[in-house]
Write an enzyme that holds these catalytic residues in place. Structure first.
Site, PDB file in Angstrom:
ATOM      1  N   SER A 146      24.219  -1.520 -59.636  1.00 46.39           N
ATOM      2  CA  SER A 146      24.726  -0.824 -60.360  1.00 46.39           C
ATOM      3  C   SER A 146      24.544  -0.996 -61.882  1.00 46.39           C
ATOM      4  CB  SER A 146      26.335  -1.469 -60.362  1.00 46.39           C
ATOM      5  OG  SER A 146      27.316  -0.762 -61.569  1.00 46.39           O
ATOM      6  N   TYR A 159      32.473  -8.391 -59.983  1.00 50.74           N
ATOM      7  CA  TYR A 159      31.457  -7.393 -59.546  1.00 50.74           C
ATOM      8  C   TYR A 159      30.282  -7.471 -60.290  1.00 50.74           C
ATOM      9  CZ  TYR A 159      29.895  -2.685 -58.053  1.00 50.74           C
ATOM     10  OH  TYR A 159      29.157  -1.541 -57.843  1.00 50.74           O
ATOM     11  N   LYS A 163      26.133  -8.121 -58.918  1.00 50.80           N
ATOM     12  CA  LYS A 163      25.194  -7.175 -58.804  1.00 50.80           C
ATOM     13  C   LYS A 163      24.032  -7.642 -59.916  1.00 50.80           C
ATOM     14  CE  LYS A 163      26.870  -3.941 -56.326  1.00 50.80           C
ATOM     15  NZ  LYS A 163      26.363  -3.775 -55.207  1.00 50.80           N
TER      16      LYS A 163
END
Length: 254
Positions: A146, A159, A163
């Site tokens: 991402s 999150y 990543k």
């Protein structure tokens, strides 16, 4: 003079595994690889969704089969892959998000995100690579991360952390496996219109924040990721490893 020739983007004769293939970016990646001639195995937990996609791909002249599997179940994942021929290409698009202010993160949400986004990604990539190394085969392994693997974001501490972790493992794996001809890269998309991002786009405040950050003036579509997947999987990217292809419309440019 002898003109140089562009390396082929074709993937004929290669076998690809796409994890998280039942929808969104994963489904797009599977189609992109199959369009270039790869035989694609679609992997995810939802058997019915995988079968619908495989049927549509095969009806369009592509080659696709399904592998219903929860990749967080490491013994089951390793056994399933041991029973199949080696894969030349991996695209791991399996992932989830548990967004909240960092002060409200629960251990349960942390563990869910870390287990799939990082732990499963690590061991899936390792398993595919170990098989290639044992058989003396090159390969291209791609993890979908991402733009949040390169920056931070509101309510996205967990999150983004998972990543960022995948970006770190990618660099180290690329260094280790480069001598074996195995390339390891990531693709880091901006917000792409999928079922996973529907709630975000439904929030006017979040939608305005996204629009203000993407310099090209639009959010991403699944098709925006398909070209990069086919490119990194192919010989056209033969000297690219240990890097991240950021597909973010300019989000991280400033």
């Amino acid at each position: 003079m002898t003109l140089p020739r562009t390396p082929s983007f074709r993937l004929d004769g290669r076998r690809a595994l796409v994890a998280g293939a039942s929808s969104g970016i994963g489904a797009g990646a599977a189609v992109a690889l199959a369009e270039q001639g790869a035989e694609v195995t679609l992997c995810a937990r939802r058997r019915d969704d995988l079968q619908v996609l495989a049927d549509e791909m095969n009806a369009a002249g592509m080659r696709a089969q399904i592998l219903p599997l929860d990749i967080t179940d490491l013994p089951a994942m390793e056994q399933a892959l041991a029973n199949r021929p080696a894969f030349d290409i991996l695209v791991n698009s399996a992932g989830l998000a548990r967004h909240s202010p960092a002060t409200q993160t629960t251990p349960q949400d942390f563990d869910l995100a870390a287990d799939l986004n990082f732990r499963a990604a690590y061991f899936l990539t390792r398993t595919i690579a170990a098989r290639l190394i044992s058989e003396g085969r090159p390969g291209s392994l791609i993890n979908i991360t991402s733009q949040m693997a390169h920056v931070g974001g509101i309510d996205r501490a967990v999150y983004a952390a998972t990543k960022h972790a995948v970006e770190g493992m990618t660099k180290s794996m690329a260094i280790e496996w480069g001598p074996h001809g195995i390339r390891v890269n990531t693709i880091a998309p901006t917000f792409i219109r999928t079922a996973l991002t529907a709630d975000t786009f439904a929030n006017p405040e979040r939608a305005a924040w996204i629009a203000s950050k993407i310099k090209l003036g639009r959010v991403g579509e699944v098709s925006d990721i398909m070209g990069p997947v086919a490119f990194l999987a192919s010989d056209a990217a033969a000297l690219i490893t240990g890097t991240s292809l950021i597909v973010d419309g300019g989000w991280t440019a400033d």
